[in-house]
Each structure stands twice: as C-alpha cells, then as structure tokens.
Design an enzyme around this catalytic site. Sequence first.
Site, PDB file in Angstrom:
ATOM      1  N   ARG A   1      -9.892   7.652  -0.543  1.00 13.20           N
ATOM      2  CA  ARG A   1     -11.002   8.613  -0.618  1.00 13.20           C
ATOM      3  C   ARG A   1     -11.333   8.995  -2.062  1.00 13.20           C
ATOM      4  O   ARG A   1     -12.475   9.307  -2.383  1.00 13.20           O
ATOM      5  CB  ARG A   1     -10.652   9.897   0.143  1.00 13.20           C
ATOM      6  CG  ARG A   1      -9.907   9.709   1.444  1.00 13.20           C
ATOM      7  CD  ARG A   1     -10.684   8.908   2.461  1.00 13.20           C
ATOM      8  NE  ARG A   1      -9.913   8.722   3.679  1.00 13.20           N
ATOM      9  CZ  ARG A   1     -10.192   7.863   4.638  1.00 13.20           C
ATOM     10  NH1 ARG A   1     -11.252   7.082   4.526  1.00 13.20           N
ATOM     11  NH2 ARG A   1      -9.446   7.758   5.708  1.00 13.20           N
TER      12      ARG A   1
ATOM     13  N   ASP B   1      -3.102  10.555  15.194  1.00 18.20           N
ATOM     14  CA  ASP B   1      -4.184   9.930  14.447  1.00 18.20           C
ATOM     15  C   ASP B   1      -5.488  10.603  14.905  1.00 18.20           C
ATOM     16  O   ASP B   1      -5.483  11.494  15.760  1.00 18.20           O
ATOM     17  CB  ASP B   1      -4.202   8.416  14.711  1.00 18.20           C
ATOM     18  CG  ASP B   1      -4.839   7.628  13.580  1.00 18.20           C
ATOM     19  OD1 ASP B   1      -5.549   8.229  12.747  1.00 18.20           O
ATOM     20  OD2 ASP B   1      -4.633   6.400  13.524  1.00 18.20           O
TER      21      ASP B   1
ATOM     22  N   ASP C   1      -6.095  11.176   3.862  1.00 23.13           N
ATOM     23  CA  ASP C   1      -5.692   9.786   4.096  1.00 23.13           C
ATOM     24  C   ASP C   1      -5.858   9.038   2.786  1.00 23.13           C
ATOM     25  O   ASP C   1      -6.966   8.623   2.453  1.00 23.13           O
ATOM     26  CB  ASP C   1      -6.617   9.152   5.139  1.00 23.13           C
ATOM     27  CG  ASP C   1      -5.922   8.877   6.463  1.00 23.13           C
ATOM     28  OD1 ASP C   1      -4.699   8.796   6.484  1.00 23.13           O
ATOM     29  OD2 ASP C   1      -6.634   8.734   7.470  1.00 23.13           O
TER      30      ASP C   1
ATOM     31  N   LYS D   1       3.215   6.369   9.150  1.00 20.15           N
ATOM     32  CA  LYS D   1       2.335   5.972  10.247  1.00 20.15           C
ATOM     33  C   LYS D   1       2.380   4.456  10.435  1.00 20.15           C
ATOM     34  O   LYS D   1       2.862   3.755   9.546  1.00 20.15           O
ATOM     35  CB  LYS D   1       0.912   6.452   9.981  1.00 20.15           C
ATOM     36  CG  LYS D   1       0.244   5.858   8.723  1.00 20.15           C
ATOM     37  CD  LYS D   1      -1.075   6.551   8.481  1.00 20.15           C
ATOM     38  CE  LYS D   1      -1.795   5.940   7.303  1.00 20.15           C
ATOM     39  NZ  LYS D   1      -3.012   6.680   6.940  1.00 20.15           N
ATOM     40  N   HIS D   2       1.965   3.931  11.588  1.00 21.04           N
ATOM     41  CA  HIS D   2       1.444   4.547  12.806  1.00 21.04           C
ATOM     42  C   HIS D   2       2.448   4.276  13.922  1.00 21.04           C
ATOM     43  O   HIS D   2       2.526   3.157  14.416  1.00 21.04           O
ATOM     44  CB  HIS D   2       0.102   3.958  13.206  1.00 21.04           C
ATOM     45  CG  HIS D   2      -0.965   4.020  12.146  1.00 21.04           C
ATOM     46  ND1 HIS D   2      -1.086   3.094  11.132  1.00 21.04           N
ATOM     47  CD2 HIS D   2      -1.989   4.919  11.957  1.00 21.04           C
ATOM     48  CE1 HIS D   2      -2.133   3.393  10.373  1.00 21.04           C
ATOM     49  NE2 HIS D   2      -2.697   4.498  10.843  1.00 21.04           N
TER      50      HIS D   2
ATOM     51  N   ARG E   1      -2.934  -2.981   4.338  1.00 21.65           N
ATOM     52  CA  ARG E   1      -2.319  -1.666   4.482  1.00 21.65           C
ATOM     53  C   ARG E   1      -0.808  -1.730   4.666  1.00 21.65           C
ATOM     54  O   ARG E   1      -0.157  -0.679   4.722  1.00 21.65           O
ATOM     55  CB  ARG E   1      -2.959  -0.929   5.662  1.00 21.65           C
ATOM     56  CG  ARG E   1      -4.430  -0.676   5.465  1.00 21.65           C
ATOM     57  CD  ARG E   1      -5.068  -0.035   6.682  1.00 21.65           C
ATOM     58  NE  ARG E   1      -4.622   1.344   6.872  1.00 21.65           N
ATOM     59  CZ  ARG E   1      -4.913   2.045   7.952  1.00 21.65           C
ATOM     60  NH1 ARG E   1      -5.606   1.519   8.942  1.00 21.65           N
ATOM     61  NH2 ARG E   1      -4.492   3.295   8.057  1.00 21.65           N
TER      62      ARG E   1
ATOM     63  N   HIS F   1      -9.903   2.101  16.266  1.00 23.87           N
ATOM     64  CA  HIS F   1     -11.112   2.861  15.934  1.00 23.87           C
ATOM     65  C   HIS F   1     -12.236   2.536  16.925  1.00 23.87           C
ATOM     66  O   HIS F   1     -13.112   3.357  17.167  1.00 23.87           O
ATOM     67  CB  HIS F   1     -11.604   2.520  14.520  1.00 23.87           C
ATOM     68  CG  HIS F   1     -10.727   3.050  13.439  1.00 23.87           C
ATOM     69  ND1 HIS F   1      -9.646   2.358  12.954  1.00 23.87           N
ATOM     70  CD2 HIS F   1     -10.772   4.211  12.743  1.00 23.87           C
ATOM     71  CE1 HIS F   1      -9.065   3.072  11.995  1.00 23.87           C
ATOM     72  NE2 HIS F   1      -9.726   4.201  11.855  1.00 23.87           N
TER      73      HIS F   1
END
Length: 233
Positions: free
Chosen positions: A26, A205, A18, A121-122, A91, A134
């Site tokens: 990351r 996801d 991701d 996505k999404h 995002r 989440h």
Amino acid sequence: MVLGYQQNARIPLFVSIDEEGGRVNRLKPKYGFLETKSAAKLAKLNNADSTKKYTLNAVNNMYQIGVNLNYAPDVDLAINPDNPVIAKVERSFGATAEEVIPMAKSVIDVHHLMGVGAVLKHFPGHGSSKSDTHFGVADVTDYWQFEELFPYKALLDSGVVDGIMTAHIVNENLDSRKLPATLSDKIITGILRDFLKVDGVVFSDDMQMQAISKQYGVENAVKMAILAGFDVL
C-alpha cells in the site's frame, strides 16, 4: 491523523495494514515511501542483510504514519507454482517449511525492533490452492499438505507470533461440512486453538471476499466466524 486518534483513545488502538511488499504493497515509492521487495524476491536474494534492509524499509514506512500492526509475513508454502493468489504474485518465501520459517522469523524480528506487530497468514494454508478466494470458492481438499501447518507451529514455539489470520479455503480433510476455514469451529477452535495451543489474537481475512460474501452473506458469515472462535473480523 493516526497519531491524533491514538492521543485521544482511552484504550491504545491497533492500526493495521496489509503490507507484505511486492504486489501487496500500500505504501509505494510513488507516494514517497521507501522501496520494499516481495517475499519471493527476498527469498531469491537469500541474504540476511537484504531481508533486514527491505523489511526495515517497510516497517519504517508504517512507523511514519502510525501503523502498529501488519498483516504479514505470509507463511503460505508455494506448493502450487501456478497459484494465482500466492506463488504467481510472489507472496511466498518458498515451497517448503524449511525455506519459509527462517525468512518469516527474520521479517518478524525486524517488525518487533520498531514496535510493529506481525500477523501470520493464511491459516491453515492457501499455498496449494488453484483459485483465488477473492473471487470465489477455493477447495484445497485434494492438494493441501500437512506440512502447511509447520511454519505456524515453529513460529508459535519460538514465541514471536503476535496474531494469526485465516484463509477462506475449503478443506474437507479438516472439516467435512465444506465450511471455509474462516467459518469453521473445527479448524479455528479445534486445530488452531486446541491442537496448536494458540491463545493469542486470531484475525479473519477480508469478510467481503467472494468466497465468504457470495456464498454466505456478510451478516451471516460474521456470526459464524465469531462462533468459530475469532477475536477480530
């Protein structure tokens, strides 16, 4: 390590990450990787060279460690500017399909230059939500707009899509059973496969996000997702 896995695999591996840039990042500069920008910051710069530069940084970061599939770009429309999981954390490339499509296409093209796959996505759109999947259910029934499908349609028609990742959102207009998109055959098979004619790879996801795990349990949800039409969980 990743290269060792590839060398010993009888079937070439997808090694995914991701890596959108910005909050979803990351491979950070503090670990020695090149700087990246969020989708919203790239859209604000509104410059083809800047988009290419920072996307190339991100893809080079992935290439260095053997990653060949990225869960990006995010093509959600920032319909709700207070959306805690999309607009608020930069995002999205914009609130309209006209803003999002060309930016996403540029990002995908740079991925392909380096042999890295890009996953949209999404699906079918998380940009109008008022809550974060989440942490629980996000029902977009009263807010979702048909235009949220336009980036998928345009980019699929352009032939650049390597895969699509779904959202865990609930939308009664698309499935009256109130199933999250990830568990809905009406959305995955009916809309994505049959209506949009997607015959490529469809990814879920994270199945441990609470919109799924807390409501359905991971084991049951995995079974439902496979039956809904997924290739990769």
